[in-house]
Design a protein around this motif. Structure first.
Motif, mmCIF file in Angstrom:
data_model
loop_
_atom_site.group_PDB
_atom_site.id
_atom_site.type_symbol
_atom_site.label_atom_id
_atom_site.label_comp_id
_atom_site.label_asym_id
_atom_site.label_seq_id
_atom_site.Cartn_x
_atom_site.Cartn_y
_atom_site.Cartn_z
ATOM 1 N N LYS A 28 9.647 4.672 65.588
ATOM 2 C CA LYS A 28 8.780 5.536 65.480
ATOM 3 C C LYS A 28 9.346 6.896 65.824
ATOM 4 N N TYR A 29 10.329 6.760 66.938
ATOM 5 C CA TYR A 29 11.082 8.024 67.439
ATOM 6 C C TYR A 29 12.237 8.251 66.493
ATOM 7 N N ALA A 30 12.893 7.445 65.677
ATOM 8 C CA ALA A 30 13.619 7.683 64.632
ATOM 9 C C ALA A 30 13.067 8.333 63.168
ATOM 10 N N ARG A 31 12.127 8.006 62.905
ATOM 11 C CA ARG A 31 11.198 8.784 61.967
ATOM 12 C C ARG A 31 10.898 10.027 62.427
ATOM 13 N N LYS A 32 10.361 10.257 63.686
ATOM 14 C CA LYS A 32 10.040 11.610 64.060
ATOM 15 C C LYS A 32 11.261 12.337 63.990
ATOM 16 N N ILE A 33 12.257 12.091 64.566
ATOM 17 C CA ILE A 33 13.622 12.938 64.440
ATOM 18 C C ILE A 33 14.051 13.054 63.121
ATOM 19 N N HIS A 34 13.978 12.007 62.119
ATOM 20 C CA HIS A 34 14.063 12.232 60.962
ATOM 21 C C HIS A 34 13.212 13.223 60.096
ATOM 22 N N ASP A 35 11.958 13.232 60.372
ATOM 23 C CA ASP A 35 11.230 14.347 59.817
ATOM 24 C C ASP A 35 11.411 15.682 60.488
ATOM 25 N N LEU A 36 11.791 15.985 61.593
ATOM 26 C CA LEU A 36 12.190 16.976 62.325
ATOM 27 C C LEU A 36 13.362 17.638 61.755
ATOM 28 N N GLY A 37 14.179 16.819 61.233
ATOM 29 C CA GLY A 37 15.590 17.218 60.407
ATOM 30 C C GLY A 37 15.553 17.442 59.276
ATOM 31 N N SER A 38 15.135 16.515 58.351
ATOM 32 C CA SER A 38 14.952 16.312 57.101
ATOM 33 C C SER A 38 13.724 16.623 56.386
ATOM 34 N N GLY A 39 12.725 16.231 56.981
ATOM 35 C CA GLY A 39 11.359 16.280 56.530
ATOM 36 C C GLY A 39 11.023 17.691 55.725
ATOM 37 N N ASP A 40 10.149 17.730 54.659
ATOM 38 C CA ASP A 40 9.663 18.916 53.988
ATOM 39 C C ASP A 40 8.856 19.861 54.550
ATOM 40 N N SER A 41 8.356 19.513 55.944
ATOM 41 C CA SER A 41 7.381 20.234 56.319
ATOM 42 C C SER A 41 7.979 21.597 57.002
ATOM 43 N N PRO A 42 7.187 22.625 57.181
ATOM 44 C CA PRO A 42 7.475 23.926 57.580
ATOM 45 C C PRO A 42 8.256 23.914 58.693
ATOM 46 N N GLY A 43 7.807 23.027 59.908
ATOM 47 C CA GLY A 43 8.531 23.010 61.066
ATOM 48 C C GLY A 43 9.835 22.200 61.241
ATOM 49 N N SER A 44 10.100 21.770 60.050
ATOM 50 C CA SER A 44 11.497 20.838 60.061
ATOM 51 C C SER A 44 12.408 21.649 59.792
ATOM 52 N N TYR A 45 13.924 21.310 59.901
ATOM 53 C CA TYR A 45 15.037 22.047 59.586
ATOM 54 C C TYR A 45 15.207 22.278 58.115
ATOM 55 N N VAL A 46 14.978 21.307 57.382
ATOM 56 C CA VAL A 46 15.011 21.357 55.922
ATOM 57 C C VAL A 46 13.990 22.407 55.514
ATOM 58 N N GLY A 47 12.683 22.379 56.073
ATOM 59 C CA GLY A 47 11.605 23.324 55.478
ATOM 60 C C GLY A 47 12.280 24.526 55.940
ATOM 61 N N ALA A 48 12.584 24.966 57.124
ATOM 62 C CA ALA A 48 13.031 26.296 57.284
ATOM 63 C C ALA A 48 14.122 26.812 56.444
ATOM 64 N N VAL A 49 15.116 25.864 56.116
ATOM 65 C CA VAL A 49 16.177 26.457 55.389
ATOM 66 C C VAL A 49 15.822 26.890 53.890
ATOM 67 N N LYS A 50 14.767 26.210 53.309
ATOM 68 C CA LYS A 50 14.124 26.429 52.123
ATOM 69 C C LYS A 50 13.447 27.602 52.273
ATOM 70 N N GLN A 51 12.791 27.905 53.249
ATOM 71 C CA GLN A 51 12.262 29.255 53.513
ATOM 72 C C GLN A 51 13.209 30.525 53.376
ATOM 73 N N HIS A 52 14.416 30.233 54.062
ATOM 74 C CA HIS A 52 15.448 31.164 54.298
ATOM 75 C C HIS A 52 16.054 31.369 52.757
ATOM 76 N N ILE A 53 16.179 30.395 52.110
ATOM 77 C CA ILE A 53 16.812 30.341 50.606
ATOM 78 C C ILE A 53 15.872 31.303 49.677
ATOM 79 N N ALA A 54 14.451 30.829 50.056
ATOM 80 C CA ALA A 54 13.536 31.660 49.007
ATOM 81 C C ALA A 54 13.758 33.189 49.331
ATOM 82 N N VAL A 55 14.030 33.600 50.747
ATOM 83 C CA VAL A 55 14.027 34.956 50.882
ATOM 84 C C VAL A 55 15.428 35.658 50.266
#
Length: 131
Positions: free
Chosen positions: A68-95
């Motif tokens: 469960k912890y690994a999934r949570k860390i994975h989702d924070l890093g590479s999940g597609d939600s706005p709170g994840s690293y990947v989600g934030a990077v996608k928003q920056h790319i759009a700008v």
């Protein structure tokens, strides 16, 4: 998130102003800025790809809580939600894409302007740069 949308809208408005000839950026400057935006987009896309490969669930152990912890860390890093690293990077790319578009349109507006306007802009830029 609202700030990202506001920034994207502001650059869209500037691109519209550039397209209508109300915003001019010296063509060389506009081209260099657009290229830098595109280069930064490439850097962010590489980081985003790398981020998806960083977390391996089995590296946290075999316990259910470790999974469960690994999934949570994975989702924070590479999940597609706005709170994840990947989600934030996608928003920056759009700008950045909006910025590059605005620079291209402003540079084209400069190229489309008459030679007198181009000369005045160059003169103003030189005086701002202390040349």
């Amino acid at each position: 998130m609202a700030d990202q949308n506001d920034m994207k809208q502001q650059f869209a408005n500037l691109a519209s102003a550039a397209q209508s000839g109300k915003l001019l950026i010296e063509d060389d400057t506009a081209e260099r800025c657009a290229k830098r935006c595109n280069a930064y987009i490439q850097e962010l896309q590489t980081q985003m790809t790398t981020a998806t490969d960083l977390i391996h669930q089995n590296s946290f152990g075999d316990l259910g809580s470790a999974g469960k912890y690994a999934r949570k860390i994975h989702d924070l890093g590479s999940g597609d939600s706005p709170g994840s690293y990947v989600g934030a990077v996608k928003q920056h790319i759009a700008v950045l894409q909006q910025m590059a578009d605005m620079f291209k349109k402003a540079g084209q507006a400069f190229k489309n302007s008459d030679s007198e306007t181009q000369a005045r802009i160059r003169q103003t830029m030189q005086s701002l740069n202390g040349k």
